[in-house]
Scaffold this motif. Structure first.
Motif, PDB file in Angstrom:
ATOM      1  N   PHE A 181     -46.601  -5.759  13.207  1.00  0.00           N
ATOM      2  CA  PHE A 181     -47.554  -4.664  13.381  1.00  0.00           C
ATOM      3  C   PHE A 181     -47.736  -3.841  12.104  1.00  0.00           C
ATOM      4  O   PHE A 181     -48.530  -2.897  12.089  1.00  0.00           O
ATOM      5  N   GLU A 182     -47.001  -4.207  11.040  1.00  0.00           N
ATOM      6  CA  GLU A 182     -47.184  -3.554   9.742  1.00  0.00           C
ATOM      7  C   GLU A 182     -48.282  -4.219   8.915  1.00  0.00           C
ATOM      8  O   GLU A 182     -48.510  -3.818   7.769  1.00  0.00           O
ATOM      9  N   VAL A 183     -48.940  -5.215   9.472  1.00  0.00           N
ATOM     10  CA  VAL A 183     -49.970  -5.943   8.724  1.00  0.00           C
ATOM     11  C   VAL A 183     -51.034  -5.008   8.140  1.00  0.00           C
ATOM     12  O   VAL A 183     -51.403  -5.144   6.962  1.00  0.00           O
ATOM     13  N   PRO A 184     -51.573  -4.032   8.899  1.00  0.00           N
ATOM     14  CA  PRO A 184     -52.581  -3.148   8.296  1.00  0.00           C
ATOM     15  C   PRO A 184     -52.062  -2.392   7.082  1.00  0.00           C
ATOM     16  O   PRO A 184     -52.791  -2.194   6.101  1.00  0.00           O
ATOM     17  N   CYS A 235     -53.735 -11.026  14.017  1.00  0.00           N
ATOM     18  CA  CYS A 235     -55.110 -11.272  13.559  1.00  0.00           C
ATOM     19  C   CYS A 235     -55.973 -10.025  13.738  1.00  0.00           C
ATOM     20  O   CYS A 235     -56.762  -9.673  12.849  1.00  0.00           O
ATOM     21  N   LEU A 236     -55.812  -9.344  14.876  1.00  0.00           N
ATOM     22  CA  LEU A 236     -56.584  -8.122  15.111  1.00  0.00           C
ATOM     23  C   LEU A 236     -56.175  -7.018  14.139  1.00  0.00           C
ATOM     24  O   LEU A 236     -57.024  -6.278  13.622  1.00  0.00           O
ATOM     25  N   LEU A 237     -54.876  -6.910  13.865  1.00  0.00           N
ATOM     26  CA  LEU A 237     -54.393  -5.891  12.937  1.00  0.00           C
ATOM     27  C   LEU A 237     -54.828  -6.185  11.506  1.00  0.00           C
ATOM     28  O   LEU A 237     -55.016  -5.261  10.706  1.00  0.00           O
ATOM     29  N   TYR A 238     -54.998  -7.448  11.168  1.00  0.00           N
ATOM     30  CA  TYR A 238     -55.503  -7.806   9.836  1.00  0.00           C
ATOM     31  C   TYR A 238     -56.927  -7.270   9.659  1.00  0.00           C
ATOM     32  O   TYR A 238     -57.261  -6.713   8.606  1.00  0.00           O
ATOM     33  N   GLU A 239     -57.735  -7.423  10.693  1.00  0.00           N
ATOM     34  CA  GLU A 239     -59.091  -6.882  10.629  1.00  0.00           C
ATOM     35  C   GLU A 239     -59.059  -5.362  10.525  1.00  0.00           C
ATOM     36  O   GLU A 239     -59.843  -4.760   9.780  1.00  0.00           O
ATOM     37  N   MET A 240     -58.160  -4.743  11.270  1.00  0.00           N
ATOM     38  CA  MET A 240     -58.023  -3.291  11.183  1.00  0.00           C
ATOM     39  C   MET A 240     -57.612  -2.867   9.777  1.00  0.00           C
ATOM     40  O   MET A 240     -58.068  -1.840   9.264  1.00  0.00           O
ATOM     41  N   GLY A 241     -56.727  -3.653   9.152  1.00  0.00           N
ATOM     42  CA  GLY A 241     -56.286  -3.340   7.801  1.00  0.00           C
ATOM     43  C   GLY A 241     -57.428  -3.403   6.792  1.00  0.00           C
ATOM     44  O   GLY A 241     -57.503  -2.561   5.886  1.00  0.00           O
ATOM     45  N   ILE A 242     -58.295  -4.383   6.922  1.00  0.00           N
ATOM     46  CA  ILE A 242     -59.452  -4.483   6.020  1.00  0.00           C
ATOM     47  C   ILE A 242     -60.348  -3.259   6.166  1.00  0.00           C
ATOM     48  O   ILE A 242     -60.812  -2.681   5.174  1.00  0.00           O
ATOM     49  N   TRP A 243     -60.581  -2.861   7.415  1.00  0.00           N
ATOM     50  CA  TRP A 243     -61.418  -1.684   7.656  1.00  0.00           C
ATOM     51  C   TRP A 243     -60.766  -0.424   7.094  1.00  0.00           C
ATOM     52  O   TRP A 243     -61.412   0.407   6.459  1.00  0.00           O
TER      53      TRP A 243
END
Length: 261
Positions: A181-184, A235-243
């Motif tokens: 969950f630290e991906v973002p 995968c969802l958190l990766y998208e959140m990180g980009i945003w």
């Protein structure tokens, strides 16, 4: 007479301290952090108590064991040491906001204003995301995983897991989901430091999906439920990180870098 505007004064000028003063402050803040952990441990020892904490941790597994089955202890001191370890780890998690504040208070005086804008949100968000990952694992993943595993167990086998083995399994899963969950935060840091551009992060989406499923297959038990429960949030958190990276970069630029940005 020169028309060049004077350079702004360094906001950290005059804030330097002797090395010994830094060591004394570091010692004091470490003592405060340890006291916070000790107070939390004493409070937990009084209520609800080490045994009750382990019962709470084991509840997702016990709920899916056959009727009458319980966990066992194969070591003489396990019934004492395992609940004690859980109590100390819980005390650390409860005192974590105090520990992080002491860390922040120690380094904050040496940071510029734009650096404080960068570090403080990362510390807070990474802590919250880690807790969310652990909570997601405990309240959702454990129930589904244990239900799935017990559904495949032959009726001729009576499950009686060892308490130390269960603790090891729980800590591994908590760490896996907490870090996942630290991906973002990782994405934001990579983009903010200029190691990877936001566009490259967007182009890496497809590869990250494959990477997420590979990581989930390695760190989780060999069942589809836990692997999907880890890979899909990553995968969802990766998208959140980009945003979040696009917003973060915009609001944490150094003053002299903002015009060029």
């Amino acid at each position: 007479m020169s028309d060049t505007p004077p350079k702004p004064e360094d906001e950290l000028a005059g804030t330097e301290q002797p090395f010994v003063a830094h060591l004394i402050e570091l010692r004091d803040r470490l003592v405060r952090a340890m006291l916070a952990i000790a107070v939390a441990a004493v409070a937990l020892s009084l209520y609800p108590g080490p045994g009750e904490l382990y019962d709470l941790l084991a509840a997702p597994l016990v709920a899916h064991l056959p009727k009458g089955a319980t966990l066992i202890a194969t070591s003489v001191i396990s019934p004492f040491m395992v609940p004690l370890k859980i109590m100390l780890m819980t005390a650390f998690l409860i005192a974590l906001p105090v520990v992080l504040y002491q860390m922040w208070a120690f380094v904050a005086p040496g940071l510029y204003a734009h650096e404080k804008k960068l570090i403080l949100p990362l510390v807070v968000s990474s802590t919250l995301l880690f807790f969310v990952g652990v909570a997601f694992c405990y309240f959702f993943v454990f129930g589904q995983v244990f239900k799935f595993i017990q559904g495949f167990a032959p009726k001729s086998i009576t499950a009686a897991p060892d308490i130390e083995a269960y603790l090891s399994f729980v800590l591994t899963m908590f760490l896996a989901f907490g870090l996942a969950f630290e991906v973002p935060v990782v994405v934001v840091v990579l983009a903010r430091m200029g190691i990877v551009s936001v566009q490259k992060l967007k182009d890496f989406r497809g590869y990250f999906v494959v990477l997420a499923f590979v990581i989930a297959a390695v760190v989780t038990p060999p069942d589809v439920v836990s692997q999907l429960a880890l890979a899909i949030p990553m995968c969802l958190l990766y998208e959140m990180g980009i945003w979040a990276a696009q917003i973060f970069i915009k609001h944490t630029q150094a003053p002299d870098a903002e015009p060029s940005a």
